[in-house]
Design a protein around this motif. Structure first.
Motif, mmCIF file in Angstrom:
data_model
loop_
_atom_site.group_PDB
_atom_site.id
_atom_site.type_symbol
_atom_site.label_atom_id
_atom_site.label_comp_id
_atom_site.label_asym_id
_atom_site.label_seq_id
_atom_site.Cartn_x
_atom_site.Cartn_y
_atom_site.Cartn_z
ATOM 1 N N GLY A 158 0.854 -1.179 0.000
ATOM 2 C CA GLY A 158 0.000 0.000 0.000
ATOM 3 C C GLY A 158 0.890 1.228 0.000
ATOM 4 N N VAL A 159 0.675 2.137 -0.935
ATOM 5 C CA VAL A 159 1.607 3.249 -1.125
ATOM 6 C C VAL A 159 0.909 4.591 -0.967
ATOM 7 C CG1 VAL A 159 3.231 1.999 -2.589
ATOM 8 C CG2 VAL A 159 1.224 3.055 -3.617
ATOM 9 N N ASP A 160 1.683 5.591 -0.572
ATOM 10 C CA ASP A 160 1.206 6.970 -0.512
ATOM 11 C C ASP A 160 1.543 7.676 -1.820
ATOM 12 O OD1 ASP A 160 0.154 6.832 2.098
ATOM 13 O OD2 ASP A 160 2.170 7.051 2.936
ATOM 14 N N ASN A 161 0.939 8.862 -2.007
ATOM 15 C CA ASN A 161 1.052 9.513 -3.311
ATOM 16 C C ASN A 161 2.451 10.018 -3.624
ATOM 17 O OD1 ASN A 161 0.824 11.489 -1.326
ATOM 18 N ND2 ASN A 161 -0.100 12.970 -2.728
ATOM 19 N N GLU A 162 3.332 10.082 -2.634
ATOM 20 C CA GLU A 162 4.695 10.520 -2.913
ATOM 21 C C GLU A 162 5.692 9.368 -2.856
ATOM 22 O OE1 GLU A 162 5.678 13.722 -0.340
ATOM 23 O OE2 GLU A 162 4.328 15.147 -1.321
ATOM 24 N N ASP A 163 5.208 8.155 -2.717
ATOM 25 C CA ASP A 163 6.106 7.004 -2.661
ATOM 26 C C ASP A 163 6.616 6.633 -4.050
ATOM 27 O OD1 ASP A 163 5.824 6.829 0.031
ATOM 28 O OD2 ASP A 163 4.477 5.099 0.020
ATOM 29 N N THR A 164 7.652 5.828 -4.044
ATOM 30 C CA THR A 164 8.159 5.224 -5.272
ATOM 31 C C THR A 164 7.675 3.783 -5.332
ATOM 32 O OG1 THR A 164 10.142 6.610 -5.292
ATOM 33 C CG2 THR A 164 10.227 4.562 -6.554
ATOM 34 N N LEU A 165 7.060 3.420 -6.443
ATOM 35 C CA LEU A 165 6.574 2.060 -6.654
ATOM 36 C C LEU A 165 7.408 1.425 -7.757
ATOM 37 C CD1 LEU A 165 4.467 -0.180 -6.111
ATOM 38 C CD2 LEU A 165 3.014 0.909 -7.841
ATOM 39 N N VAL A 166 7.982 0.265 -7.477
ATOM 40 C CA VAL A 166 8.852 -0.420 -8.427
ATOM 41 C C VAL A 166 8.210 -1.748 -8.815
ATOM 42 C CG1 VAL A 166 11.126 -1.435 -8.828
ATOM 43 C CG2 VAL A 166 10.908 0.652 -7.455
ATOM 44 N N LEU A 167 8.073 -1.962 -10.111
ATOM 45 C CA LEU A 167 7.567 -3.228 -10.634
ATOM 46 C C LEU A 167 8.723 -3.987 -11.265
ATOM 47 C CD1 LEU A 167 4.324 -1.932 -12.404
ATOM 48 C CD2 LEU A 167 4.629 -2.631 -10.009
ATOM 49 N N GLY A 168 8.833 -5.259 -10.940
ATOM 50 C CA GLY A 168 9.847 -6.118 -11.541
ATOM 51 C C GLY A 168 9.173 -7.183 -12.381
ATOM 52 N N ILE A 169 9.434 -7.189 -13.688
ATOM 53 C CA ILE A 169 8.769 -8.109 -14.610
ATOM 54 C C ILE A 169 9.811 -9.080 -15.148
ATOM 55 C CG2 ILE A 169 7.286 -8.281 -16.640
ATOM 56 C CD1 ILE A 169 6.905 -5.166 -16.267
ATOM 57 N N GLU A 170 9.603 -10.359 -14.912
ATOM 58 C CA GLU A 170 10.534 -11.378 -15.392
ATOM 59 C C GLU A 170 9.972 -11.997 -16.669
ATOM 60 O OE1 GLU A 170 11.869 -14.196 -12.531
ATOM 61 O OE2 GLU A 170 12.029 -12.704 -10.916
ATOM 62 N N ILE A 171 10.679 -11.766 -17.779
ATOM 63 C CA ILE A 171 10.260 -12.300 -19.077
ATOM 64 C C ILE A 171 11.480 -12.903 -19.758
ATOM 65 C CG2 ILE A 171 8.991 -11.875 -21.207
ATOM 66 C CD1 ILE A 171 8.075 -9.233 -20.108
#
Length: 472
Positions: free
Chosen positions: A69-82
Motif C-alpha cells: 500500500g503506497v502513498d502519493n509521494e512514494d516510489t513504486l517499483v515493478l519487476g517483470i521477469e520475461i
C-alpha cells in the motif's frame, strides 16, 4: 545473370499469389515466457535508483520492501521477469532504455496498474505506465528482469482507462498489477499474463465446512488455496505438530513444501492466484498433537492464524453380537476392530458416564470379546465404548488417561431392549486429535444390521437381572 535469375524468381513468386514470409528480426525470440511480476515500494527520496543494479541492491538490503500500500509521494517499483524478451527490447523504438522497455511492452503486450480502493461511487484510477510520464525503466537482461520505477506524484492517472485525468489523492493506495504478452505477438504462441497486488499480503487454505483440513495418513496430502502475493512467486506451506506427552517418542514435527503461485484462469481482472503443495503419505505422525497448516511468504505468515488439521489416524468399530450373564456378572459380547489397540469400556448411560466395566488390553486388530459389568449400577443402559491405550502400558487407567476413540454421539447408537433377540450394530469412524460429533441420524429398526452408526460406542439395554443385581 545470377542477379537476373533472382529478380525473375521473385517476380514469379509474386505473380503466383504467394506472399513471402515475414521474418522477425533475428534477435527476437519466439518462445518468450512471462514468469512473474513483483512490486516493491519505498518512501519518496529514500533511495537512489539509477539502474537495475541499484534496484537489486535496494531489494536485497530492504530499502525497497514488498509493496503493501503506497502513498502519493512514494516510489513504486515493478519487476517483470520475461525470458526471451531481450531481443524485443533491443529492437524496439526509443532513444534510451526506458523508451525501449516501455515500447517493447506496449508492442508485445501490456502493463496495467489499476487502483483497487477508489472512493465511494468512483471508478478506479488507471495508472498509465506505458506513456512514460513519471516512469523510468531499467533492463537486467542477464536475469531476464525489467524494472519499471514509478514516482506516484508524477505519473498520469485517469478515472477508468480513458476518463478524466485525476490526482491520486486517496492514500494508502492499493493496486492490482497485470503484465501481459499478447497472443498475436511473435514472441509467444498464446496469451501469457502475470499478476500481483499492491496491498497487504494474504492467503487462504481450502478446508472442510468445519474449518479444518482433514488428513488421512494412508494417502498423500495436497493442500490448496489462494493468495495475492503474485503469480510466479513461491510460497512456503508449513505442516507442523506438537509432541504427544503421553507417548515415549517425540512426535513433534515441521514439514515444508514450496509452491509456485499460478495465475487465475478466469479472463476477468482477477489477481488472486492459486497454489498446491503435496506432502507424502505419512507426513503427519499419527500421535502428533495440535497439527496445523501455515502459508508463508518472505518468512512471514499470510494467514490470520494457522489452520487446524484433523488427523484421521485411529479407527474403531463396535458390533454387539449378544448379551447374557456369566455368574453374577451381566455383560455383552462384542465384535470390535481397534486400529491402535486399547480397551472396550462399559459406561453408564452415555460415553461420558461412570465406568462400570472394561476388557483387558486388546492388541490392534479385530476381536470378538465379552465385556462384563463389574460395578454395581442402577443404570437402565450401558454404553460400550472403545478406548485407546494412550500411555501404552496395556492397563486401563481410566478415561482421563486412556481416552475414547473419537466417535459419534451415543444417541445415534442402537438400544437393545431386554426382550429383544441379539442384534448386531456396527459402525466405523476416523478419530482425530480434536473432538468431533456426527450429524444426528435417525435410529433404524433394532432388528436390522446397521453399519454407519456410533463408531466406538453401542448402547446395551440391560437385562432385568442386571437391574436386580445393580440394586443389591
Amino acid at each position: 545473370m545470377r542477379a537476373l535469375h533472382a529478380v525473375l524468381f521473385a517476380a514469379i513468386v509474386t505473380f503466383a499469389g504467394v506472399t513471402p514470409a515475414v521474418v522477425a528480426p533475428a534477435s527476437v525470440a519466439t518462445d518468450a515466457s512471462l514468469d512473474r511480476v513483483g512490486a516493491w515500494q519505498a518512501p519518496a527520496n529514500a533511495t537512489d535508483l539509477d539502474d537495475a543494479a541499484d534496484v537489486r541492491s535496494a531489494i536485497d538490503d530492504g530499502s525497497l520492501s514488498r509493496a503493501t500500500g503506497v502513498d502519493n509521494e512514494d516510489t513504486l517499483v515493478l519487476g517483470i521477469e520475461i525470458r526471451g524478451f531481450a531481443g524485443a527490447v533491443s529492437d524496439a523504438n526509443g532513444s534510451n532504455t526506458t523508451d525501449r522497455v516501455l515500447s517493447a511492452l506496449s508492442e508485445h503486450g501490456n502493463l496495467v496498474v489499476l487502483q483497487t480502493n477508489p472512493g465511494a461511487s468512483q471508478r478506479p484510477a488507471h495508472v498509465h505506465v506505458l506513456d512514460g510520464r513519471g516512469v523510468r525503466a531499467f533492463a537486467d537482461a542477464a536475469n531476464d528482469t525489467y524494472y519499471v520505477v514509478m514516482d506516484l506524484d508524477e505519473v498520469r492517472a485517469t478515472r477508468g482507462e480513458d476518463g478524466d485525468e485525476v490526482d491520486l489523492t486517496r492514500s494508502p493506495y492499493s493496486f492490482i498489477v497485470r503484465a501481459e504478452l499478447a497472443a498475436d505477438s511473435p514472441l509467444t504462441e498464446e496469451r501469457q499474463r502475470a499478476v500481483t497486488s499492491v496491498e497487504p499480503r494474504s492467503a487462504s487454505v481450502e478446508t472442510a465446512p468445519d474449518g479444518r483440513v482433514h488428513v488421512q495418513p494412508s494417502s498423500n496430502l495436497t493442500l490448496s488455496g489462494t493468495t495475492n502475493v503474485g503469480s510466479g512467486w513461491p510460497v512456503t506451506v508449513v505442516l507442523a505438530g506438537d509432541d504427544d506427552p503421553d507417548t515415549a517418542t517425540d512426535e513433534s514435527f515441521e514439514s515444508t513444501r514450496q509452491a509456485t503461485v499460478e495465475p487465475p484462469e478466469e479472463d476477468e481482472f482477477h489477481y488472486e492466484g492459486t497454489y498446491d503443495a503435496t506432502f507424502d503419505e505419512g507426513a503427519v505422525p499419527v500421535a502428533a498433537e495440535n497439527v496445523t497448516v501455515d502459508v508463508r511468504f518472505d518468512g512471514d505468515s499470510l494467514l490470520d492464524e494457522p489452520i487446524p488439521v484433523e488427523v484421521a489416524d485411529r479407527r474403531a468399530s463396535v458390533a454387539i453380537s449378544g448379551e447374557g450373564e456369566d455368574g453374577q456378572f451381566t455383560g455383552v459380547t462384542v465384535n470390535t476392530s481397534l486400529s491402535a489397540g486399547g480397551f472396550l469400556v462399559l459406561h453408564e448411560e452415555s460415553m461420558d458416564g461412570p465406568v462400570v466395566g472394561h476388557t483387558e488390553y486388546l492388541d490392534p486388530g479385530e476381536h470378538t470379546v465379552s465385556a462384563y459389568v463389574s460395578e454395581p449400577t442402577d443404570a437402565d443402559e450401558v454404553v460400550v465404548v472403545a478406548h485407546r491405550d494412550a500411555n501404552h502400558n496395556e492397563w486401563f487407567d481410566g478415561p482421563d488417561v486412556d481416552p475414547a476413540y473419537a466417535g459419534d454421539d451415543p444417541d445415534d447408537a442402537i438400544t437393545l431392549a431386554p426382550t429383544q433377540s441379539p442384534t448386531t450394530t456396527e459402525s466405523e469412524t476416523a478419530s482425530s486429535r480434536t473432538d468431533t460429533t456426527s450429524s444426528p441420524t435417525d435410529a433404524p429398526s433394532s432388528s436390522a444390521t446397521t453399519p454407519g452408526f456410533g463408531a466406538v460406542a453401542a448402547i446395551l439395554g440391560l437385562l432385568v437381572a442386571l437391574a436386580v443385581f445393580g440394586r443389591r
